[in-house]
Design an enzyme around this catalytic site. Sequence first.
Site, short mmCIF file in Angstrom:
data_model
loop_
_atom_site.label_atom_id
_atom_site.label_comp_id
_atom_site.label_asym_id
_atom_site.label_seq_id
_atom_site.Cartn_x
_atom_site.Cartn_y
_atom_site.Cartn_z
N GLY A 72 -7.16 5.00 2.25
CA GLY A 72 -5.83 5.48 2.60
C GLY A 72 -4.76 4.84 1.76
N CYS A 73 -5.16 4.05 0.76
CA CYS A 73 -4.18 3.49 -0.18
C CYS A 73 -4.10 4.43 -1.37
CB CYS A 73 -4.60 2.12 -0.67
SG CYS A 73 -3.69 0.82 0.13
N ILE A 74 -2.88 4.90 -1.65
CA ILE A 74 -2.77 5.87 -2.72
C ILE A 74 -1.75 5.41 -3.74
CG2 ILE A 74 -3.59 7.96 -1.61
CD1 ILE A 74 -0.73 8.35 -0.55
#
Lengths: 110, 99, 140
Positions: free
Chosen positions: A108-110
């Site tokens: 979920g880290c973009i």
Amino acid sequence: MAIDVNGKTVDLDEEGYLTDLKDWNEDVAKVLASQDEIELTESHWEVVKFLRDYYDEYQIAPAVRVLTKAIGKKLGKDKGNSKYLYELFPYGPAKQACRFAGLPKPTGCI
Amino acid sequence: MLHTVNKSPFQTNSLETCLRFARASHSVLLFEDGIYGALKGTRLESLITDSLKSYSIYVLVPDVEARGMRIGDVIDGVKPVDYAGFVDLAAENTVQAWL
Amino acid sequence: MEDEVIKKFLYVNRKAPYGTIYALESLEVVLIGAAFDQDVSLAFIDDGVYQLKKDQKTSVDSGIGMKDFSKTYLALGDYDVNKIYVDKASLDERGLTADDLMELVYEDEDDDYKEKSSISIVNQDELALLMEQQDVVLSF
């Protein structure tokens, strides 16, 4: 990529995360941190250990907003904010701290 | 809403589950191996015939013919469409693909 | 992000957890998508209900050769994914009840952070209505 920790070679992926999570120990964390010119203090360890516990419980490295919220709940509001966490981990509290903690890049880290 | 099914009903329950959730304003499109569910004389025929009373069911003709079947083998009331018809249906609706 | 339109996303899960990669892929997409502040719901239908079975033992050491991802469903609440719908008929035909499922919870910010269940057991009319209300339906 690889680093040398106390004479043992530890493999890293192209982004600097451990390829085998079982290779982690506190000395590995110290070497990874020193590469980023960070000396790990009690405050750093608190977050690193929190992340390792979170991973152990959920099998996932939390995204930064999840981390911030959860830290606030566990360690207090003065620590559960991005300012505090970014001061400790200038390259991103989730990404950099997960790397030191020997975890994969946060989901979920973009 | 457009439901699509591309698996044979004899391989998975996708078609049966799809029909369980399809409602009056919806459409169902059968393509690839999904077309086997549109054919006459199978275990599914009565289910399809009943469903046709509530909503439209379409079948992709090139996929029927590719499998050695003809439009005459398709259950009466199931509407044949070509690729352009498929695209129109997909563009007009939220698509739920029953994999 | 303030003025962006919030869309309704439904993830439909219909596969058992380990035989194929669908369940894991779906979970990863949900978690990545959670960063975008959309209105997310999850539906579990057919063999998909097995994904939520409690007491799964799938650690790396267990030898089944899959990541131990069943625990990750418990983190969904942290990611503000708290609308999880389970098809009652699918549970029934598998001899399962709500008690066989993991307890997925979230903290309700609008209700003094009270812990609430994320799971609703629903019938097919309720699920059909839910599907109709979506802007995007993603199937796994």
